[in-house]
Motif scaffolding. Structure first.
Motif, PDB file in Angstrom:
ATOM      1  N   PHE A 249     -29.878  31.437  30.984  1.00 26.60           N
ATOM      2  CA  PHE A 249     -28.904  31.750  29.931  1.00 26.60           C
ATOM      3  C   PHE A 249     -27.793  32.671  30.438  1.00 26.60           C
ATOM      4  CE2 PHE A 249     -31.699  30.757  25.945  1.00 26.60           C
ATOM      5  CZ  PHE A 249     -31.754  29.426  26.339  1.00 26.60           C
TER       6      PHE A 249
ATOM      7  N   ILE B 288     -25.471  30.111  32.012  1.00 23.87           N
ATOM      8  CA  ILE B 288     -24.731  29.341  30.997  1.00 23.87           C
ATOM      9  C   ILE B 288     -23.679  30.226  30.338  1.00 23.87           C
ATOM     10  CG2 ILE B 288     -24.938  28.246  28.729  1.00 23.87           C
ATOM     11  CD1 ILE B 288     -27.684  27.137  29.666  1.00 23.87           C
TER      12      ILE B 288
ATOM     13  N   ASN C 292     -33.290  20.758  24.276  1.00 22.31           N
ATOM     14  CA  ASN C 292     -34.451  20.026  23.740  1.00 22.31           C
ATOM     15  C   ASN C 292     -34.521  20.252  22.224  1.00 22.31           C
ATOM     16  OD1 ASN C 292     -36.880  18.648  23.494  1.00 22.31           O
ATOM     17  ND2 ASN C 292     -38.104  20.423  24.115  1.00 22.31           N
TER      18      ASN C 292
ATOM     19  N   ASN D  93     -37.739  34.095  18.653  1.00 23.62           N
ATOM     20  CA  ASN D  93     -39.080  34.255  19.213  1.00 23.62           C
ATOM     21  C   ASN D  93     -39.067  35.470  20.135  1.00 23.62           C
ATOM     22  OD1 ASN D  93     -40.101  31.868  18.007  1.00 23.62           O
ATOM     23  ND2 ASN D  93     -39.117  30.643  19.596  1.00 23.62           N
TER      24      ASN D  93
ATOM     25  N   GLY E  14     -43.974  32.475  21.261  1.00 25.49           N
ATOM     26  CA  GLY E  14     -43.315  31.232  21.675  1.00 25.49           C
ATOM     27  C   GLY E  14     -42.062  31.420  22.500  1.00 25.49           C
TER      28      GLY E  14
ATOM     29  N   GLU F 153     -39.887  31.489  25.585  1.00 28.91           N
ATOM     30  CA  GLU F 153     -40.007  30.930  26.937  1.00 28.91           C
ATOM     31  C   GLU F 153     -38.861  31.367  27.837  1.00 28.91           C
ATOM     32  OE1 GLU F 153     -40.516  26.713  26.431  1.00 28.91           O
ATOM     33  OE2 GLU F 153     -42.653  26.955  25.991  1.00 28.91           O
ATOM     34  N   VAL F 154     -37.699  31.588  27.253  1.00 25.76           N
ATOM     35  CA  VAL F 154     -36.550  32.075  28.029  1.00 25.76           C
ATOM     36  C   VAL F 154     -36.343  33.540  27.674  1.00 25.76           C
ATOM     37  CG1 VAL F 154     -34.081  31.851  28.465  1.00 25.76           C
ATOM     38  CG2 VAL F 154     -35.469  29.791  28.112  1.00 25.76           C
TER      39      VAL F 154
ATOM     40  N   HIS G 240     -32.094  35.160  22.354  1.00 26.80           N
ATOM     41  CA  HIS G 240     -31.309  34.096  21.723  1.00 26.80           C
ATOM     42  C   HIS G 240     -31.793  33.892  20.293  1.00 26.80           C
ATOM     43  CE1 HIS G 240     -34.726  32.458  23.969  1.00 26.80           C
ATOM     44  NE2 HIS G 240     -34.869  31.579  22.980  1.00 26.80           N
TER      45      HIS G 240
HETATM   46  P1  5GP Z   1     -37.666  30.119  23.291  1.00 29.78           P
HETATM   47  O1  5GP Z   1     -38.940  29.317  23.385  1.00 29.78           O
HETATM   48  O2  5GP Z   1     -37.508  31.061  24.454  1.00 29.78           O
HETATM   49  O3  5GP Z   1     -37.471  30.795  21.953  1.00 29.78           O
HETATM   50  O4  5GP Z   1     -36.483  29.087  23.347  1.00 29.78           O
HETATM   51  C1  5GP Z   1     -35.907  28.649  24.528  1.00 29.78           C
HETATM   52  C2  5GP Z   1     -35.049  27.447  24.191  1.00 29.78           C
HETATM   53  O5  5GP Z   1     -34.126  27.254  25.243  1.00 29.78           O
HETATM   54  C3  5GP Z   1     -35.842  26.157  24.019  1.00 29.78           C
HETATM   55  O6  5GP Z   1     -35.596  25.613  22.719  1.00 29.78           O
HETATM   56  C4  5GP Z   1     -35.317  25.262  25.138  1.00 29.78           C
HETATM   57  O7  5GP Z   1     -35.214  23.921  24.756  1.00 29.78           O
HETATM   58  C5  5GP Z   1     -33.957  25.871  25.441  1.00 29.78           C
HETATM   59  N1  5GP Z   1     -33.512  25.715  26.820  1.00 29.78           N
HETATM   60  C6  5GP Z   1     -34.257  25.972  27.936  1.00 29.78           C
HETATM   61  N2  5GP Z   1     -33.500  25.741  29.042  1.00 29.78           N
HETATM   62  C7  5GP Z   1     -32.282  25.340  28.606  1.00 29.78           C
HETATM   63  C8  5GP Z   1     -31.089  24.964  29.286  1.00 29.78           C
HETATM   64  O8  5GP Z   1     -30.993  24.933  30.520  1.00 29.78           O
HETATM   65  N3  5GP Z   1     -30.020  24.617  28.509  1.00 29.78           N
HETATM   66  C9  5GP Z   1     -30.075  24.649  27.149  1.00 29.78           C
HETATM   67  N4  5GP Z   1     -28.964  24.276  26.488  1.00 29.78           N
HETATM   68  N5  5GP Z   1     -31.194  24.992  26.483  1.00 29.78           N
HETATM   69  C10 5GP Z   1     -32.281  25.339  27.198  1.00 29.78           C
END
Ligand code: 5GP
Ligand code: ZN
Length: 111
Positions: free
Chosen positions: A7, A10, A33, A84, A90, A92-93, A97
């Motif tokens: 992120f 990006i 996704n 999250n 949950g 993951e990043v 966000h």
């Molecule tokens: P988390 O599980 O951390 O709350 O959400 C991470 C979100 O980031 C997920 O919905 C996943 O699909 C999205 N995501 C992960 N990698 C990328 C990426 O490279 N580009 C974009 N646009 N979304 C991403």
């Protein structure tokens, strides 16, 4: 900017991405996704791992403004916002966000 943070890359233009909305310190782009017909991510340009580390009140405000302005721009009136915080919730990043999802029914209470 944190190395190897997707992120950061990006939000700072290292990975070319279309922004639905951008302000001085925040960008909004589509989730790769999507969990709904519209699924946006509202992301600060600075690296903050999670909500637990967010202590800049101006940035808190700008993040919520990002939600409001992006949804207005897309004429979305009904949407689900999710932050999250921590892997058990949950996350993951680990760059804070806000998820903004719209275009389908959402159940409540959340699972
Ligand atoms: P988390 O599980 O951390 O709350 O959400 C991470 C979100 O980031 C997920 O919905 C996943 O699909 C999205 N995501 C992960 N990698 C990328 C990426 O490279 N580009 C974009 N646009 N979304 C991403
Ligand atoms: Zn980052």
């Amino acid at each position: 900017m944190s190395e190897n943070c997707i992120f950061c890359k990006i939000a700072n233009g290292e990975i070319p991405t279309e922004f639905v909305y951008e302000s001085e310190n925040v960008v909004v782009f589509k989730d790769i996704n999507p969990q709904a017909p519209t699924h946006l991510l509202v992301v600060p340009k600075v690296h903050i791992p999670s909500l637990a580390q967010l202590n800049d009140k101006n940035l808190m405000s700008e993040l919520l403004s990002g939600v409001i302005e992006a949804t207005k721009k897309l004429n979305i009136t009904d949407y689900r916002t999710v932050i999250n915080t921590g892997s058990k919730a949950g996350q993951e990043v680990f760059h804070i966000h806000i998820h903004v999802m719209a275009g389908r029914e959402f159940s409540w209470p959340a699972g």
